[in-house]
Design an enzyme around this catalytic site. Structure first.
Site, PDB file in Angstrom:
ATOM      1  CD  GLU A 250      -2.640  -1.019   2.700  1.00 52.14           C
ATOM      2  OE1 GLU A 250      -2.259  -0.244   3.606  1.00 52.14           O
ATOM      3  OE2 GLU A 250      -3.641  -1.732   2.801  1.00 52.14           O
ATOM      4  CE  LYS A 252       5.586   4.487   6.901  1.00 52.25           C
ATOM      5  NZ  LYS A 252       5.420   5.849   7.367  1.00 52.25           N
ATOM      6  NE  ARG A 257      -2.467   3.823  12.853  1.00 51.83           N
ATOM      7  CZ  ARG A 257      -1.701   2.741  12.848  1.00 51.83           C
ATOM      8  NH1 ARG A 257      -0.392   2.842  12.913  1.00 51.83           N
ATOM      9  NH2 ARG A 257      -2.241   1.544  12.805  1.00 51.83           N
ATOM     10  NE  ARG A 272       2.796   5.896  15.842  1.00 56.12           N
ATOM     11  CZ  ARG A 272       3.791   5.591  15.032  1.00 56.12           C
ATOM     12  NH1 ARG A 272       3.731   5.934  13.777  1.00 56.12           N
ATOM     13  NH2 ARG A 272       4.828   4.959  15.480  1.00 56.12           N
ATOM     14  CD  GLU A 302      -0.797   8.565   7.811  1.00 52.90           C
ATOM     15  OE1 GLU A 302      -1.242   7.689   8.591  1.00 52.90           O
ATOM     16  OE2 GLU A 302       0.285   9.145   8.008  1.00 52.90           O
ATOM     17  CG  PHE A 342      -4.236   2.373   6.690  1.00 53.24           C
ATOM     18  CD1 PHE A 342      -4.061   1.538   7.769  1.00 53.24           C
ATOM     19  CD2 PHE A 342      -3.957   3.723   6.825  1.00 53.24           C
ATOM     20  CE1 PHE A 342      -3.632   2.035   8.978  1.00 53.24           C
ATOM     21  CE2 PHE A 342      -3.515   4.236   8.037  1.00 53.24           C
ATOM     22  CZ  PHE A 342      -3.354   3.379   9.124  1.00 53.24           C
ATOM     23  NE  ARG A 417       7.813  -0.274  16.456  1.00 53.79           N
ATOM     24  CZ  ARG A 417       7.459   0.746  15.686  1.00 53.79           C
ATOM     25  NH1 ARG A 417       7.458   0.615  14.372  1.00 53.79           N
ATOM     26  NH2 ARG A 417       7.124   1.886  16.210  1.00 53.79           N
ATOM     27  CE  LYS A 423       9.000   1.867   9.934  1.00 58.50           C
ATOM     28  NZ  LYS A 423       8.649   2.745  11.013  1.00 58.50           N
TER      29      LYS A 423
HETATM   30  P1  AMP Z   1       6.285   4.845  11.057  1.00 55.58           P
HETATM   31  O1  AMP Z   1       5.733   6.014  11.809  1.00 55.58           O
HETATM   32  O2  AMP Z   1       7.369   5.194  10.081  1.00 55.58           O
HETATM   33  O3  AMP Z   1       6.596   3.673  11.929  1.00 55.58           O
HETATM   34  O4  AMP Z   1       5.097   4.350  10.111  1.00 55.58           O
HETATM   35  C1  AMP Z   1       3.871   3.989  10.640  1.00 55.58           C
HETATM   36  C2  AMP Z   1       2.842   5.031  10.290  1.00 55.58           C
HETATM   37  O5  AMP Z   1       2.650   5.113   8.894  1.00 55.58           O
HETATM   38  C3  AMP Z   1       1.465   4.693  10.788  1.00 55.58           C
HETATM   39  O6  AMP Z   1       1.309   5.053  12.125  1.00 55.58           O
HETATM   40  C4  AMP Z   1       0.566   5.491   9.876  1.00 55.58           C
HETATM   41  O7  AMP Z   1       0.360   6.775  10.427  1.00 55.58           O
HETATM   42  C5  AMP Z   1       1.377   5.677   8.627  1.00 55.58           C
HETATM   43  N1  AMP Z   1       0.810   5.041   7.427  1.00 55.58           N
HETATM   44  C6  AMP Z   1       0.784   5.622   6.206  1.00 55.58           C
HETATM   45  N2  AMP Z   1       0.270   4.811   5.292  1.00 55.58           N
HETATM   46  C7  AMP Z   1      -0.072   3.669   5.914  1.00 55.58           C
HETATM   47  C8  AMP Z   1      -0.656   2.448   5.479  1.00 55.58           C
HETATM   48  N3  AMP Z   1      -0.972   2.224   4.198  1.00 55.58           N
HETATM   49  N4  AMP Z   1      -0.854   1.485   6.416  1.00 55.58           N
HETATM   50  C9  AMP Z   1      -0.518   1.691   7.709  1.00 55.58           C
HETATM   51  N5  AMP Z   1       0.040   2.825   8.171  1.00 55.58           N
HETATM   52  C10 AMP Z   1       0.263   3.816   7.286  1.00 55.58           C
END
Ligand code: AMP
Length: 583
Positions: A250, A252, A257, A272, A302, A342, A417, A423
């Site tokens: 998907e 990102k 969030r 979040r 998002e 999402f 997690r 990612k």
């Molecule tokens: P990170 O903050 O880098 O750990 O990435 C996680 C965050 O990416 C999540 O908390 C969401 O806010 C964001 N996010 C963006 N796109 C997506 C997606 N397709 N699925 C899940 N989270 C997403």
């Protein structure tokens, strides 16, 4: 329950450097606490009065106010309180010292109870309006007057938001398991309940009063946030595919969030970190009300800043305009968000978190009304790393952070997690510092306020060797209404029914033009892109170069012939020169 029990536990916790000891002090404390009070004791231990998600008024008492209360309770002048504070650098310690110097304890002094401290702090938090400062001083001074020096220290730290014992959620859960089930092994059962309700106090009360069975029965409840599922990271598409096999990639998105709870007309939005965002995002509330079909649902999305005229994604910084307490409606109009859905966790009384990702995604597609403001996040399902990379480049060029690749079979694991979500982010980026001049080769019909005009343009760089114009970006941002009127006038006479023979493009705009008009644009970065032919294969096989977050500067370069536009070669050089590792 006497407050001194809590203060003594705080003293011990503060003095230790070992997590295990900290946990044991908590176990001791929890065992001494009547079950009806255990939630309050836990909130206080974390320096709070309520679970975060309730968005209740916070204590956050100003130092000045606290000093006045200390002065009143200790009978010392305000100047002495200020000096002691300056000397010790800790208002809690200052209160402790000054109260220990009290000449005599009031005759009627009674021991403080946790109940009274909590109720008074609650009152302080809720008191607002004219005269509230004096009233808060009085309430606080009343508590301090009956407090021992050590108790006063902690009361002051709590009200000023500086308790900081560093008691983490997981430590509390360990201690609860030990205290009420006799074994820390049961932590994961408590943790699961916590992940579903985000309220340590509620979990504690259930286990203290009714035991483990009550905790096992915890269910998702509308209006109570579920702790978010999080992602792991791997550096390359190959590694991700090796780990997951066929998976769903998907976009990102780089936004905020949101976990949206819908119960009929009532919408609650959590961040979040489980703060309540409902008031701050009236536009998102309205979109949720109109675009989520079931009567009851919990979905995750998002929220992204978009250009209200074109729907193009804007840089994350634009969202910062929405972080405010006043002028919320105006900000919502100027910087609206679009919701990219999402996940779905709950629908009409049914917890769907245990269903596999692929089923939840199908359900999500069924329950969301999609339009330009609300979308189910774009995805592809693949086991081919090359395909994943292409999708990745496309996503980045459009303004995404990268991809979120998801295990098709994984349930929604609240609070976890894990490698069910992985990612993929960029390691390098090439900032664009100069403006560049590109040729308009195509146009897209405007919508909304821009109906009847061109809302965006396809732009090209020049390739002198082959004497062609190669598409490199689509731009819709930076145009005023007057600009667009002007462009209609200038471009309509250049309209042609097919791609001009000197133009190379992999995408078809709504309208083609003779390449003639040159405009100046800026952009955040030059990125790789499989969709634009400019610079194709120069940096990477199968990828061209494109602009990320391009914007018209307002200058039409009438002084430049299309052959004077920035060349393909120049763009390639700029990309190479600027390429830097992202820290
Ligand atoms: P990170 O903050 O880098 O750990 O990435 C996680 C965050 O990416 C999540 O908390 C969401 O806010 C964001 N996010 C963006 N796109 C997506 C997606 N397709 N699925 C899940 N989270 C997403």
């Amino acid at each position: 329950m006497e407050f001194s029990v809590l203060a003594e536990a705080f003293e011990k916790i503060e003095a230790t450097t070992k997590r295990l000891e900290m946990m044991e002090y908590l176990v001791e404390l929890f065992k001494k606490t009547p079950p009806d009070l255990i939630d309050k004791v836990i909130y206080l231990t974390q320096g709070k009065l309520y679970p975060d998600y309730l968005g209740m008024p916070e204590l956050g008492v100003a130092d000045k106010l606290a000093m006045r209360a200390i002065s009143l309770a200790s009978g010392k002048p305000l100047s002495e309180v200020e000096e002691t504070y300056k000397e010790l650098g800790d208002l809690g310690k200052a209160a402790e010292r000054l109260l220990s110097k009290r000449t005599q304890l009031t005759f009627f002094s009674q021991p403080l109870t946790v109940e009274r401290v909590y109720a008074t702090l609650d009152k302080i938090a809720r008191t607002t309006g004219p005269g509230s400062i004096d009233q808060k001083v009085k309430l606080l001074a009343g508590l301090l007057a009956d407090a021992s020096p050590s108790e006063a220290k902690y009361i002051i730290r709590i009200v000023t938001g500086r308790l900081r014992l560093g008691v983490a959620d997981m430590t509390v859960l360990d201690a609860l398991a030990e205290a009420f089930t006799g074994s820390r092994e049961n932590r994961h059962i408590l943790e699961r309940a916590y992940n579903l309700c985000s309220d340590l106090g509620a979990v504690a009360k259930a286990v203290a009063k009714e035991g483990l069975e009550a905790v096992k029965g915890f269910k998702i409840e509308l209006g109570r946030p579920i702790r978010c599922m999080l992602a792991e990271r791997l550096p390359t598409a190959e590694e991700i595919i090796r780990k997951l096999g066929k998976a769903s990639a998907e976009w990102k998105m780089d936004g905020l969030r949101m976990q949206i709870h819908k119960d009929g007309d009532k919408i609650i939005i959590f961040s979040r970190r489980l703060e309540n965002l409902t008031e701050q995002f009236p536009d998102a509330v309205e979109l949720a009300r109109t675009h989520i079909k079931p009567k009851q649902a919990i979905v995750e999305c998002e929220a992204c800043a978009v250009d209200p005229d074109t729907g193009d994604l804007l840089p994350f910084q634009e969202l910062m305009h929405r972080r405010r307490k006043y002028g919320i409606e105006k900000a919502a109009k100027e910087y609206p968000v679009a919701l990219y859905m999402f996940d779905v966790l709950y629908v009409d009384g049914r917890d769907v978190t245990t269903e596999p990702y692929i089923e939840r995604r199908k359900l999500l597609e069924q329950i969301i009304v999609q339009d330009e403001w609300v979308k189910v996040i774009p995805n592809i399902i693949t086991d081919d790393p090359r395909e994943l990379e292409k999708f990745f480049e496309e996503a980045v060029q459009l303004g995404c952070e990268g991809l979120m690749v998801k295990d098709l079979k994984a349930p929604y694991r609240a609070g976890a997690r894990e490698f069910s979500w992985i990612k993929l982010k960029r390691e390098y980026q090439a900032e664009l510092t100069d403006t560049i001049d590109l040729v308009i080769i195509g146009g897209y019909h405007g919508r909304g306020r821009r109906a009847g005009k061109y809302g965006a343009f396809l732009l090209a760089a020049y390739d002198p060797e082959n004497d062609v114009f190669k598409a490199t970006t689509k731009v819709g941002t930076g145009f005023t209404d007057e600009d667009l009127d002007r462009f209609k006038e200038l471009l309509d006479p250049l309209k042609i029914p097919h791609r001009h023979p000197r133009v190379v493009s992999l995408t078809d705009p709504d309208v083609w033009f003779v390449p003639k008009i040159v405009i100046e644009v800026v952009a955040a970065e030059i990125t790789l892109s499989p969709t634009y032919p400019c610079g194709m294969n120069a940096i990477r096989e199968g990828s061209g170069l494109a602009l990320r977050f391009p914007k018209f500067t307002g200058r039409i370069r009438f002084d430049k012939a299309p052959e004077d536009a920035t060349t393909e070669k120049e763009l390639i050089e700029m990309y190479k020169k600027q390429l830097k590792k992202i820290s």
